[in-house]
Design a protein around this motif. Structure first.
Motif, short mmCIF file in Angstrom:
data_model
loop_
_atom_site.label_atom_id
_atom_site.label_comp_id
_atom_site.label_asym_id
_atom_site.label_seq_id
_atom_site.Cartn_x
_atom_site.Cartn_y
_atom_site.Cartn_z
N HIS A 130 -9.69 8.97 7.02
CA HIS A 130 -11.05 8.44 6.87
C HIS A 130 -11.03 6.96 6.51
O HIS A 130 -11.73 6.15 7.12
N TRP A 131 -10.26 6.60 5.49
CA TRP A 131 -10.23 5.21 5.03
C TRP A 131 -9.79 4.27 6.15
O TRP A 131 -10.37 3.19 6.34
N THR A 132 -8.76 4.67 6.89
CA THR A 132 -8.24 3.84 7.97
C THR A 132 -9.33 3.49 8.97
O THR A 132 -9.54 2.32 9.33
N HIS A 133 -10.06 4.51 9.42
CA HIS A 133 -11.05 4.28 10.46
C HIS A 133 -12.34 3.66 9.90
O HIS A 133 -13.00 2.89 10.61
N LEU A 134 -12.67 3.95 8.66
CA LEU A 134 -13.79 3.25 8.03
C LEU A 134 -13.51 1.75 7.95
O LEU A 134 -14.38 0.92 8.25
N GLU A 135 -12.30 1.39 7.56
CA GLU A 135 -11.96 -0.01 7.42
C GLU A 135 -11.92 -0.72 8.76
O GLU A 135 -12.36 -1.87 8.89
N ASP A 192 0.84 -1.21 0.00
CA ASP A 192 0.00 0.00 0.00
C ASP A 192 0.87 1.25 0.00
O ASP A 192 1.24 1.77 1.06
N HIS A 193 1.18 1.75 -1.20
CA HIS A 193 2.10 2.88 -1.26
C HIS A 193 1.46 4.20 -0.83
O HIS A 193 2.15 5.18 -0.61
N TYR A 194 0.11 4.25 -0.70
CA TYR A 194 -0.52 5.42 -0.09
C TYR A 194 -0.01 5.58 1.35
O TYR A 194 0.40 6.66 1.77
N LYS A 195 -0.08 4.48 2.09
CA LYS A 195 0.37 4.51 3.49
C LYS A 195 1.87 4.71 3.56
O LYS A 195 2.38 5.42 4.44
N TRP A 196 2.60 4.06 2.64
CA TRP A 196 4.05 4.18 2.67
C TRP A 196 4.50 5.63 2.50
O TRP A 196 5.41 6.09 3.20
N ALA A 236 0.50 3.18 12.92
CA ALA A 236 -0.41 3.71 13.94
C ALA A 236 0.08 5.06 14.46
O ALA A 236 -0.72 5.98 14.68
N GLU A 237 1.36 5.20 14.65
CA GLU A 237 1.92 6.47 15.12
C GLU A 237 1.81 7.56 14.06
O GLU A 237 1.76 8.76 14.39
N THR A 238 1.73 7.15 12.80
CA THR A 238 1.60 8.11 11.70
C THR A 238 0.17 8.59 11.53
O THR A 238 -0.07 9.75 11.15
N VAL A 239 -0.80 7.73 11.82
CA VAL A 239 -2.21 8.03 11.54
C VAL A 239 -2.66 9.38 12.11
O VAL A 239 -3.34 10.15 11.40
N PRO A 240 -2.35 9.74 13.36
CA PRO A 240 -2.81 11.04 13.87
C PRO A 240 -2.32 12.23 13.05
O PRO A 240 -2.94 13.30 13.07
N TYR A 241 -1.24 12.04 12.32
CA TYR A 241 -0.70 13.12 11.49
C TYR A 241 -1.31 13.15 10.09
O TYR A 241 -0.95 14.00 9.27
N THR A 242 -2.22 12.20 9.82
CA THR A 242 -2.88 12.19 8.51
C THR A 242 -4.21 12.93 8.52
O THR A 242 -5.00 12.79 7.58
N LEU A 243 -4.48 13.71 9.56
CA LEU A 243 -5.72 14.50 9.59
C LEU A 243 -5.89 15.29 8.30
O LEU A 243 -4.95 15.91 7.82
N ARG A 244 -7.08 15.23 7.72
CA ARG A 244 -7.48 15.89 6.48
C ARG A 244 -6.91 15.20 5.23
O ARG A 244 -7.16 15.64 4.11
N ASN A 245 -6.17 14.13 5.42
CA ASN A 245 -5.80 13.27 4.31
C ASN A 245 -6.84 12.15 4.25
O ASN A 245 -7.30 11.68 5.30
N ARG A 257 -4.86 -2.64 -4.18
CA ARG A 257 -4.23 -3.94 -3.99
C ARG A 257 -4.67 -4.60 -2.69
O ARG A 257 -4.21 -5.69 -2.37
N SER A 258 -5.53 -3.96 -1.94
CA SER A 258 -5.91 -4.44 -0.62
C SER A 258 -7.35 -4.93 -0.58
O SER A 258 -8.25 -4.27 -1.11
N PHE A 259 -7.58 -6.05 0.11
CA PHE A 259 -8.93 -6.58 0.28
C PHE A 259 -9.72 -5.78 1.32
O PHE A 259 -10.91 -6.06 1.51
N LEU A 260 -9.09 -4.82 1.97
CA LEU A 260 -9.79 -3.99 2.95
C LEU A 260 -10.17 -2.63 2.39
O LEU A 260 -10.59 -1.75 3.15
N SER A 261 -10.07 -2.43 1.09
CA SER A 261 -10.29 -1.11 0.50
C SER A 261 -11.73 -0.83 0.10
O SER A 261 -12.03 0.26 -0.40
N TYR A 262 -12.63 -1.79 0.31
CA TYR A 262 -13.98 -1.62 -0.24
C TYR A 262 -14.82 -0.52 0.41
O TYR A 262 -15.77 -0.03 -0.22
N PRO A 263 -14.53 -0.06 1.62
CA PRO A 263 -15.24 1.12 2.10
C PRO A 263 -15.03 2.37 1.25
O PRO A 263 -15.73 3.37 1.42
N ARG A 264 -14.08 2.34 0.30
CA ARG A 264 -13.95 3.46 -0.63
C ARG A 264 -15.22 3.62 -1.47
O ARG A 264 -15.57 4.73 -1.89
N HIS A 265 -15.91 2.51 -1.74
CA HIS A 265 -17.19 2.60 -2.44
C HIS A 265 -18.22 3.31 -1.55
O HIS A 265 -18.99 4.14 -2.02
#
Length: 466
Positions: free
Chosen positions: A102-107, A58-62, A89-98, A413-421
């Protein structure tokens, strides 16, 4: 103050909430373009932990982790799966407004029922909860797809692929159709003569043909195109900087191919002519079989040579390009249309500056033969987020027919990406809800609800003849 990620997330009006909950929410998913691995579906694998299904590939997260100062050893390196998850997990709080926030917590909510906010403090708890569930059969790949009501996965496949795993999936009758997609980018990559020759050699092995001239090359690729069709393919895909539409003669292309097989360096003009010719051949074959052709345009790939050498392509070093699109795209589509060989076509742009260009270009070639024959595809890659989706839908609304859009796709590439729909559907319903409450369109919930359902599901079902 609204609660974060509650049932009315992104739905700012009562009308939007009605449209989503009563019309959009429960529609099945036709994910006609993604990069899932068919073998994993065929074998119905279970993942050892959440890192494997969430962070591998997942190069978005990378990119977010690198921007947050995380060392590469925690991203693509040799650190343990938990250590990699903890750094994410330590990076997630810094992704506010990215959109990643949303995707992380939806999934986490949709698949695992986890409503905690992911950060360094909650990492261990969330990792253990998700990992325990993932190791159970109820969280196998096929069951993850069932959770999101996925009816179709359209994978992205090289012409030399055996498609053996698609055959397994489609023979199991478990409620999912897997369709391969013909992606022949490597077959036209004449800018890298050595790489193209290696590809041609591989094609020889797959087709049992000795490819020494251009006619045989076409015969081999056509054989693979036919093979894909026999195995359920009805879509092609091309990932290009821009459309190539140089004028050429058959004699020129044959001579260029001879130079390729002789390992001679091509001029820039020869490269463009070869690419242009190949695009036409692929497009004509698509039309002959009644396929849909997709063009993903505008990515500037592999910008960081040092990291490309270290990690290879598709590892997070790509960006939006500013390529000129309109004239060559028009010339390409017009050539096919003039010869009555223009297949159903979806155009995706990566540069948002091209939104209105694409929205108006499709109108030049929608001839009434098929509803939405030429499509302006939904927000792609860097644009498949709230702002990008809204801009794409507004451009299409203003200059075309949003009601004929074939909806969202994961491109993941991830099976957890379907909340994007779900994300897309919520944004779509909010746009229509705002318009109704502002008096800009009639308060006809039944009709608008039907349009919403068409965009979410039925347009794609009809367009791809599923």
């Amino acid at each position: 103050m609204k609660q974060f990620l509650d049932e009315n997330f992104l739905l700012n009006t009562k009308t939007a909430q009605t449209l989503y909950h009563d019309y959009a929410k429960d529609m099945p998913i036709l994910d006609y373009h993604n990069h899932l691995i068919p073998e994993q579906i065929a074998k119905d694998v279970t993942f050892e932990n959440i890192t494997q299904v969430w962070l591998y590939g997942d190069h978005y997260k990378w990119r977010a982790m690198r921007t947050n100062g995380v060392d590469e050893s925690y991203i693509t390196g040799n650190k343990s799966d938990y250590e990699k998850f903890e750094k994410w997990a330590e990076t997630v709080p810094y992704t506010l407004r990215n959109p990643l926030y949303h995707w992380t917590h939806l999934e986490l909510q949709r698949y695992f029922g986890v409503k905690d906010i992911l950060d360094g403090k909650s990492a261990r708890k969330i990792y253990d909860i998700c990992t325990e569930k993932l190791q159970s059969k109820e969280y196998s790949v096929r069951n993850l797809l069932k959770m999101q009501k996925v009816e179709l996965v359209g994978t992205t496949d090289d012409p030399t692929d055996s498609l053996e795993w698609h055959k397994v999936i489609n023979g199991d009758n478990f409620g999912l159709t897997a369709r391969p997609t013909f992606r022949p980018d490597k077959a036209m990559a004449a800018e890298d003569v050595a790489g193209l020759n290696a590809y041609i050699d591989k094609l020889e092995g797959v087709t049992n043909l000795s490819i020494s001239d251009f006619d045989t090359y076409l015969k081999a690729l056509k054989q693979r195109h036919d093979f894909f069709h026999e195995n359920g393919a009805r879509i092609s895909d091309h990932g290009l900087e821009q459309i190539y539409a140089e004028d050429y003669t058959d004699a020129e292309i044959k001579a260029i191919f001879d130079k390729i097989r002789a390992n001679q360096v091509l001029t820039n003009q020869e490269v463009l002519k070869f690419k242009s010719a190949m695009l036409i051949y692929f497009a004509v074959w698509d039309h002959e079989k009644g396929w849909v052709q997709q063009f993903h345009l505008g990515a500037l790939r592999n910008n960081n040579t040092r990291m490309l050498t270290q990690l290879g392509p598709d590892t997070g070093w790509d960006s939006i390009g500013d390529f000129s699109q309109a004239r060559q795209l028009s010339k390409f589509l017009n050539k096919l249309d003039t010869e009555d060989k223009l297949a159903k076509t979806i155009l995706y742009n990566l540069n948002p500056a091209d939104n209105e260009l694409m929205a108006t270009m499709i109108g030049n070639f929608n001839d009434g033969s098929v509803a939405g024959k030429v499509q302006f595809g939904s927000g792609w890659w860097f644009l498949d987020q709230k702002d990008g989706m809204i801009k794409q839908m507004n451009a299409l609304s203003n200059m075309g027919l949003l009601s004929r859009l074939v909806g969202m796709l994961t491109d993941s590439r991830s099976f957890l990406s379907y909340p994007r729909h779900e994300y897309f559907r919520r944004i779509l319903c909010n746009l229509f809800g705002d318009d109704i409450e502002n008096g800009e369109i009639p308060n006809d919930i039944e009709w608008v609800g039907k349009v919403v359902q068409d965009i979410c599901y039925f347009n794609a079902k009809n367009y791809f003849e599923l």
